[in-house]
Write a protein that holds these residues in place. Structure first.
Motif, PDB file in Angstrom:
ATOM      1  N   ARG A   3      41.908  35.641  43.432  1.00 37.09           N
ATOM      2  CA  ARG A   3      40.638  36.352  43.557  1.00 37.09           C
ATOM      3  C   ARG A   3      40.834  37.682  44.265  1.00 37.09           C
ATOM      4  O   ARG A   3      40.300  38.707  43.845  1.00 37.09           O
ATOM      5  CB  ARG A   3      39.640  35.472  44.329  1.00 37.09           C
ATOM      6  CG  ARG A   3      38.272  36.101  44.500  1.00 37.09           C
ATOM      7  CD  ARG A   3      37.372  35.280  45.427  1.00 37.09           C
ATOM      8  NE  ARG A   3      37.978  34.986  46.723  1.00 37.09           N
ATOM      9  CZ  ARG A   3      38.153  35.880  47.713  1.00 37.09           C
ATOM     10  NH1 ARG A   3      37.790  37.136  47.553  1.00 37.09           N
ATOM     11  NH2 ARG A   3      38.690  35.505  48.864  1.00 37.09           N
ATOM     12  N   ARG A   4      41.624  37.678  45.333  1.00 34.09           N
ATOM     13  CA  ARG A   4      41.889  38.917  46.079  1.00 34.09           C
ATOM     14  C   ARG A   4      42.637  39.931  45.217  1.00 34.09           C
ATOM     15  O   ARG A   4      42.337  41.126  45.248  1.00 34.09           O
ATOM     16  CB  ARG A   4      42.672  38.591  47.344  1.00 34.09           C
ATOM     17  CG  ARG A   4      41.828  37.833  48.365  1.00 34.09           C
ATOM     18  CD  ARG A   4      42.653  37.304  49.505  1.00 34.09           C
ATOM     19  NE  ARG A   4      43.280  38.398  50.247  1.00 34.09           N
ATOM     20  CZ  ARG A   4      44.284  38.229  51.092  1.00 34.09           C
ATOM     21  NH1 ARG A   4      44.792  37.030  51.309  1.00 34.09           N
ATOM     22  NH2 ARG A   4      44.780  39.264  51.733  1.00 34.09           N
ATOM     23  N   LEU A   5      43.634  39.474  44.464  1.00 30.93           N
ATOM     24  CA  LEU A   5      44.358  40.371  43.564  1.00 30.93           C
ATOM     25  C   LEU A   5      43.431  40.968  42.514  1.00 30.93           C
ATOM     26  O   LEU A   5      43.505  42.164  42.207  1.00 30.93           O
ATOM     27  CB  LEU A   5      45.509  39.627  42.878  1.00 30.93           C
ATOM     28  CG  LEU A   5      46.796  39.494  43.653  1.00 30.93           C
ATOM     29  CD1 LEU A   5      47.726  38.493  42.975  1.00 30.93           C
ATOM     30  CD2 LEU A   5      47.480  40.845  43.792  1.00 30.93           C
ATOM     31  N   PRO A  39      46.086  42.735  38.084  1.00 30.76           N
ATOM     32  CA  PRO A  39      46.752  41.913  39.098  1.00 30.76           C
ATOM     33  C   PRO A  39      48.268  41.872  38.878  1.00 30.76           C
ATOM     34  O   PRO A  39      49.036  41.878  39.844  1.00 30.76           O
ATOM     35  CB  PRO A  39      46.123  40.529  38.912  1.00 30.76           C
ATOM     36  CG  PRO A  39      44.766  40.826  38.352  1.00 30.76           C
ATOM     37  CD  PRO A  39      44.978  42.031  37.457  1.00 30.76           C
ATOM     38  N   HIS A  40      48.690  41.853  37.624  1.00 29.17           N
ATOM     39  CA  HIS A  40      50.120  41.838  37.318  1.00 29.17           C
ATOM     40  C   HIS A  40      50.798  43.095  37.856  1.00 29.17           C
ATOM     41  O   HIS A  40      51.878  43.026  38.433  1.00 29.17           O
ATOM     42  CB  HIS A  40      50.338  41.731  35.800  1.00 29.17           C
ATOM     43  CG  HIS A  40      51.781  41.721  35.429  1.00 29.17           C
ATOM     44  ND1 HIS A  40      52.460  42.859  35.067  1.00 29.17           N
ATOM     45  CD2 HIS A  40      52.690  40.718  35.395  1.00 29.17           C
ATOM     46  CE1 HIS A  40      53.720  42.563  34.820  1.00 29.17           C
ATOM     47  NE2 HIS A  40      53.892  41.268  35.002  1.00 29.17           N
ATOM     48  N   TRP A  41      50.168  44.251  37.682  1.00 26.72           N
ATOM     49  CA  TRP A  41      50.728  45.509  38.188  1.00 26.72           C
ATOM     50  C   TRP A  41      50.853  45.444  39.709  1.00 26.72           C
ATOM     51  O   TRP A  41      51.870  45.859  40.263  1.00 26.72           O
ATOM     52  CB  TRP A  41      49.836  46.679  37.772  1.00 26.72           C
ATOM     53  CG  TRP A  41      50.403  48.017  38.138  1.00 26.72           C
ATOM     54  CD1 TRP A  41      51.183  48.812  37.351  1.00 26.72           C
ATOM     55  CD2 TRP A  41      50.242  48.716  39.379  1.00 26.72           C
ATOM     56  NE1 TRP A  41      51.521  49.968  38.035  1.00 26.72           N
ATOM     57  CE2 TRP A  41      50.962  49.931  39.289  1.00 26.72           C
ATOM     58  CE3 TRP A  41      49.572  48.436  40.567  1.00 26.72           C
ATOM     59  CZ2 TRP A  41      51.008  50.855  40.326  1.00 26.72           C
ATOM     60  CZ3 TRP A  41      49.628  49.360  41.601  1.00 26.72           C
ATOM     61  CH2 TRP A  41      50.338  50.555  41.475  1.00 26.72           C
ATOM     62  N   LEU A  89      41.124  43.590  44.238  1.00 25.64           N
ATOM     63  CA  LEU A  89      41.846  44.818  44.566  1.00 25.64           C
ATOM     64  C   LEU A  89      42.220  45.572  43.300  1.00 25.64           C
ATOM     65  O   LEU A  89      42.120  46.800  43.244  1.00 25.64           O
ATOM     66  CB  LEU A  89      43.100  44.504  45.392  1.00 25.64           C
ATOM     67  CG  LEU A  89      43.896  45.718  45.860  1.00 25.64           C
ATOM     68  CD1 LEU A  89      43.038  46.634  46.738  1.00 25.64           C
ATOM     69  CD2 LEU A  89      45.144  45.272  46.612  1.00 25.64           C
ATOM     70  N   GLY A  90      42.637  44.846  42.271  1.00 25.33           N
ATOM     71  CA  GLY A  90      42.978  45.480  41.003  1.00 25.33           C
ATOM     72  C   GLY A  90      41.794  46.232  40.411  1.00 25.33           C
ATOM     73  O   GLY A  90      41.948  47.344  39.910  1.00 25.33           O
ATOM     74  N   GLU A  91      40.630  45.643  40.507  1.00 22.24           N
ATOM     75  CA  GLU A  91      39.436  46.311  39.987  1.00 22.24           C
ATOM     76  C   GLU A  91      39.136  47.572  40.788  1.00 22.24           C
ATOM     77  O   GLU A  91      38.788  48.602  40.210  1.00 22.24           O
ATOM     78  CB  GLU A  91      38.255  45.347  40.013  1.00 22.24           C
ATOM     79  CG  GLU A  91      38.372  44.252  38.970  1.00 22.24           C
ATOM     80  CD  GLU A  91      37.312  43.176  39.115  1.00 22.24           C
ATOM     81  OE1 GLU A  91      36.407  43.315  39.974  1.00 22.24           O
ATOM     82  OE2 GLU A  91      37.395  42.181  38.373  1.00 22.24           O
TER      83      GLU A  91
END
Length: 83
Positions: free
Chosen positions: A9-11, A22-24, A14-16
């Motif tokens: 969820r945190r990834l 999230p993979h990046w 932050l990705g958004e």
């Protein structure tokens, strides 16, 4: 190893915010970790080599020489220093 739901969820959040997947983010985190750890490993290997060289030769720099060398930093005039 799988990530727990909170980490996922945190990834995602932050990705958004960063317009990244999230993979990046995970790939970048792994790359930064590897660079940091490899640099630390290299430094440890260099320290070990220096220690082994000292044990074989007994050669070392006197503390007074190192202190004098360090005192020289900042002594040279730079374009931004006041005279």
């Amino acid at each position: 190893m799988k990530l727990d739901e909170d980490t996922r969820r945190r990834l995602q959040a932050l990705g958004e915010k960063r317009d990244r997947s999230p993979h990046w983010l995970m790939k970048r985190a792994v790359m930064e970790f590897l660079e940091r750890e490899e640099a630390l490993e290299q430094e440890q290997q260099e320290d070990l080599a220096r220690w082994e060289r000292f044990c074989l030769t007994g050669e070392a720099l006197p503390q007074a020489s190192v202190a004098e060398w360090l005192d020289g930093f900042g002594q040279a005039a730079t374009p931004f220093s006041r005279r």
